[in-house]
Design a protein around this motif. Structure first.
Motif, mmCIF file in Angstrom:
data_model
loop_
_atom_site.group_PDB
_atom_site.id
_atom_site.type_symbol
_atom_site.label_atom_id
_atom_site.label_comp_id
_atom_site.label_asym_id
_atom_site.label_seq_id
_atom_site.Cartn_x
_atom_site.Cartn_y
_atom_site.Cartn_z
ATOM 1 N N GLY A 223 89.260 116.637 35.777
ATOM 2 C CA GLY A 223 89.817 115.563 36.493
ATOM 3 C C GLY A 223 89.266 114.653 36.975
ATOM 4 O O GLY A 223 88.376 114.625 37.047
ATOM 5 N N PRO A 224 90.344 113.334 37.366
ATOM 6 C CA PRO A 224 89.209 112.361 37.981
ATOM 7 C C PRO A 224 89.246 112.165 39.382
ATOM 8 O O PRO A 224 88.042 111.760 39.485
ATOM 9 C CB PRO A 224 90.540 111.227 37.857
ATOM 10 N N SER A 225 89.356 113.689 40.112
ATOM 11 C CA SER A 225 88.771 113.502 41.021
ATOM 12 C C SER A 225 87.966 114.172 41.209
ATOM 13 O O SER A 225 86.833 114.234 42.329
ATOM 14 C CB SER A 225 90.359 114.442 42.015
ATOM 15 N N VAL A 226 87.341 114.776 40.471
ATOM 16 C CA VAL A 226 85.498 115.011 40.084
ATOM 17 C C VAL A 226 84.732 114.141 40.230
ATOM 18 O O VAL A 226 83.906 114.168 41.237
ATOM 19 C CB VAL A 226 85.537 115.745 38.681
ATOM 20 N N LEU A 227 85.541 113.187 39.760
ATOM 21 C CA LEU A 227 84.020 111.636 40.017
ATOM 22 C C LEU A 227 84.747 110.801 41.510
ATOM 23 O O LEU A 227 84.298 110.427 42.275
ATOM 24 C CB LEU A 227 84.224 110.858 38.858
ATOM 25 N N ASP A 228 86.122 110.599 41.721
ATOM 26 C CA ASP A 228 86.918 110.030 42.540
ATOM 27 C C ASP A 228 85.964 110.208 43.461
ATOM 28 O O ASP A 228 85.869 109.976 44.568
ATOM 29 C CB ASP A 228 88.636 109.779 42.693
ATOM 30 N N ASN A 229 86.528 111.771 43.621
ATOM 31 C CA ASN A 229 85.930 112.007 45.225
ATOM 32 C C ASN A 229 84.234 113.220 45.336
ATOM 33 O O ASN A 229 83.666 113.837 46.051
ATOM 34 C CB ASN A 229 86.932 113.239 45.837
ATOM 35 N N ALA A 230 83.548 112.894 43.898
ATOM 36 C CA ALA A 230 82.148 113.099 44.643
ATOM 37 C C ALA A 230 81.717 112.307 45.843
ATOM 38 O O ALA A 230 80.160 113.435 45.510
ATOM 39 C CB ALA A 230 81.129 112.427 43.276
ATOM 40 N N GLU A 231 81.743 111.589 46.237
ATOM 41 C CA GLU A 231 80.664 111.566 47.406
ATOM 42 C C GLU A 231 81.351 112.078 48.740
ATOM 43 O O GLU A 231 81.096 112.291 49.091
ATOM 44 C CB GLU A 231 80.662 109.676 47.675
ATOM 45 N N SER A 232 82.780 112.298 48.682
ATOM 46 C CA SER A 232 83.619 113.049 49.512
ATOM 47 C C SER A 232 83.712 114.244 49.686
ATOM 48 O O SER A 232 83.710 115.272 51.131
ATOM 49 C CB SER A 232 84.920 111.532 49.862
ATOM 50 N N ASP A 233 83.720 114.976 48.957
ATOM 51 C CA ASP A 233 83.306 116.523 48.799
ATOM 52 C C ASP A 233 81.898 117.287 49.084
ATOM 53 O O ASP A 233 80.929 116.639 48.226
ATOM 54 C CB ASP A 233 83.472 117.196 47.927
ATOM 55 N N GLY A 234 81.990 117.199 50.328
ATOM 56 C CA GLY A 234 80.169 118.175 51.273
ATOM 57 C C GLY A 234 80.395 119.487 50.667
ATOM 58 O O GLY A 234 79.289 119.770 51.363
ATOM 59 N N MET A 235 81.102 119.870 50.034
ATOM 60 C CA MET A 235 80.925 121.284 49.632
ATOM 61 C C MET A 235 80.915 121.711 47.857
ATOM 62 O O MET A 235 79.806 122.895 47.854
ATOM 63 C CB MET A 235 82.262 122.678 49.941
ATOM 64 N N MET A 236 81.108 121.230 46.848
ATOM 65 C CA MET A 236 80.902 121.434 45.954
ATOM 66 C C MET A 236 80.716 120.063 45.190
ATOM 67 O O MET A 236 80.524 119.196 45.648
ATOM 68 C CB MET A 236 82.593 121.382 45.035
ATOM 69 N N THR A 237 79.781 120.216 44.131
ATOM 70 C CA THR A 237 79.143 118.880 42.976
ATOM 71 C C THR A 237 79.678 119.661 41.542
ATOM 72 O O THR A 237 80.028 120.856 41.742
ATOM 73 C CB THR A 237 77.642 119.009 42.935
ATOM 74 N N TRP A 238 79.674 118.404 41.005
ATOM 75 C CA TRP A 238 79.998 118.633 39.382
ATOM 76 C C TRP A 238 78.583 119.095 38.507
ATOM 77 O O TRP A 238 79.163 120.254 38.203
ATOM 78 C CB TRP A 238 79.828 117.175 38.684
ATOM 79 N N ILE B 120 100.336 126.713 45.577
ATOM 80 C CA ILE B 120 98.921 125.582 45.752
ATOM 81 C C ILE B 120 98.461 124.691 46.953
ATOM 82 O O ILE B 120 99.239 123.662 47.097
ATOM 83 C CB ILE B 120 99.296 125.063 44.535
ATOM 84 N N HIS B 121 97.163 124.812 47.363
ATOM 85 C CA HIS B 121 96.736 124.003 48.869
ATOM 86 C C HIS B 121 95.208 123.407 48.267
ATOM 87 O O HIS B 121 95.036 124.880 47.780
ATOM 88 C CB HIS B 121 96.733 124.475 49.869
ATOM 89 N N ALA B 122 95.247 122.275 48.593
ATOM 90 C CA ALA B 122 93.595 121.879 48.111
ATOM 91 C C ALA B 122 93.633 120.724 49.361
ATOM 92 O O ALA B 122 94.717 120.416 49.689
ATOM 93 C CB ALA B 122 93.712 121.083 46.800
ATOM 94 N N GLY B 123 92.519 120.144 49.497
ATOM 95 C CA GLY B 123 92.054 119.210 49.964
ATOM 96 C C GLY B 123 92.169 117.587 49.490
ATOM 97 O O GLY B 123 91.772 117.954 48.519
ATOM 98 N N ALA B 124 92.538 116.442 50.211
ATOM 99 C CA ALA B 124 92.444 115.129 49.357
ATOM 100 C C ALA B 124 91.169 114.748 49.052
ATOM 101 O O ALA B 124 90.605 114.201 48.014
ATOM 102 C CB ALA B 124 93.433 114.491 50.580
ATOM 103 N N GLN B 125 90.054 114.768 50.291
ATOM 104 C CA GLN B 125 89.160 114.913 49.721
ATOM 105 C C GLN B 125 87.969 115.197 49.079
ATOM 106 O O GLN B 125 86.903 115.398 48.087
ATOM 107 C CB GLN B 125 87.904 114.813 50.635
ATOM 108 N N GLU B 126 88.585 116.324 47.759
ATOM 109 C CA GLU B 126 87.421 117.548 47.557
ATOM 110 C C GLU B 126 87.410 117.640 45.447
ATOM 111 O O GLU B 126 89.045 116.312 45.540
ATOM 112 C CB GLU B 126 87.862 118.743 47.565
ATOM 113 N N ILE B 127 86.616 117.564 45.656
ATOM 114 C CA ILE B 127 86.621 117.428 43.625
ATOM 115 C C ILE B 127 87.243 117.814 42.955
ATOM 116 O O ILE B 127 88.028 118.218 41.516
ATOM 117 C CB ILE B 127 85.184 117.387 42.485
ATOM 118 N N LEU B 128 87.899 119.564 42.827
ATOM 119 C CA LEU B 128 88.583 119.678 42.713
ATOM 120 C C LEU B 128 90.402 119.882 43.228
ATOM 121 O O LEU B 128 91.283 120.346 42.767
ATOM 122 C CB LEU B 128 88.372 121.458 42.872
ATOM 123 N N ARG B 129 90.685 118.740 43.923
ATOM 124 C CA ARG B 129 91.851 118.182 43.863
ATOM 125 C C ARG B 129 92.847 118.006 42.737
ATOM 126 O O ARG B 129 93.589 118.969 43.576
ATOM 127 C CB ARG B 129 91.667 116.874 44.229
#
Length: 307
Positions: A184-199, A235-244
């Motif tokens: 998913g594009p969010s894996v890269l797009d949110n790489a800096e904003s996601d404080g919990m998960m990393t690729w 389904i709920h998700a956060g806009a800042q996470e890589i799994l968005r």
């Protein structure tokens, strides 16, 4: 959450995220998932916990104190399929149980790499079969999970359908990990904003879990699955996470299969924000709980009316 608390949380999460940027040993990866120990929030009051055994599968009952039990949540914890237990995720399971007016059975499915895919799916399916054998109506059951557990709930639902078992009333996912290819594009797009998960961390988890199986296998990566015949889902998700984007792709697959689905992405929120105790966390938990109450009540009514 107060501004100073939000700032401190962000700094802590950024530091934690950067601690897994390459391949590490299994023990180090599990330790990374386990920190901080209160990452899933605090336990609500008036919740009791009791060990459960479903044949060969262990678990834990989460029992709200108020009111008669009218529905059961079969809950799958997160942890990248390599870490976690019903005990580590008690705050999330307990808050959802309270909001849903439901007794919750939290499943201690077998973890990878000691038990790779499809062991977790089999444990989930066996737990569901066990509930049915206890004369619990399928219409009174909701499947739910967070992160890897959210993806597992979807995989178990497809396994239930393929086994020609009666379907549960609904499915709920909090930040579900539904695409083990991490495409998913969010894996890269949110790489800096996601404080919990990393690729890097999730890629290693996927390798441990798959054990050589294809990452596009539908029971491992429901984002590639056939959702035909599945029950309504939220389904709920956060806009800042890589799994968005996993949440969005689940919604697309469900809608394409004619499944009623609601996907909500919360602005400014991180992975599993439901654990933060914030206004957004409370709104999400209450909406998920209301969805479970509504869907199980409607399904039981149709069962009683013979529909």
């Amino acid at each position: 959450m107060a501004v100073w608390q939000d700032t401190l949380q962000s700094r802590t999460n950024r530091s934690r995220r950067r601690s897994i940027i390459g391949r590490v040993k299994l023990e180090e990866l599990r330790a990374w998932f386990a920190e901080p120990p209160n990452r899933f929030g605090t336990l609500p009051k008036d919740i009791a916990f009791e060990p459960a055994t479903m044949g060969q599968v262990r678990g834990e009952w989460v029992n709200p104190a108020d009111g008669p039990i009218q529905r059961i949540i079969l809950y799958f914890h997160g942890g990248g399929y390599i870490w976690g237990s019903p005990e580590t995720h008690r705050p999330l399971a307990a808050r959802l149980a309270g909001a849903s007016d439901a007794q919750t059975l939290s499943v201690a499915y077998r973890l990878a790499p000691e038990c790779p895919y499809p062991g977790a799916v089999r444990d989930g399916l066996d737990s569901y079969r066990w509930l049915l054998a206890q004369k619990v109506p399928a219409q009174a059951i909701a499947l739910a999970g967070d992160c890897a557990g959210g993806g597992l709930a979807l995989g178990v639902a497809m396994a239930i359908r393929n086994a020609d078992l009666p379907m549960p009333a609904c499915i709920v996912g909090m930040s579900p990990w539904a695409d083990l290819t991490l495409s998913g594009p969010s894996v890269l797009d949110n790489a800096e904003s996601d404080g919990m998960m990393t690729w890097a961390a999730l890629t290693q988890c996927a390798q441990f879990y798959l054990g050589g199986a294809s990452p596009t296998e539908q029971f491992a990566s429901p984002a590639f699955g056939d959702f035909k015949g599945l029950p309504p889902m939220m389904i709920h998700a956060g806009a800042q996470e890589i799994l968005r984007d996993d949440a969005g792709r689940v919604g697309e697959r469900a809608a394409a299969a004619g499944v009623r689905v609601s996907v909500e992405v919360y602005d400014g929120q991180p992975h599993l924000f439901q654990a933060l105790g914030s206004k957004e966390a409370n709104v999400s938990i209450e909406r998920l709980g209301a969805f479970i109450r509504t869907q199980t009540t409607a399904a039981m009514r149709r069962r009683t009316d013979g529909g």
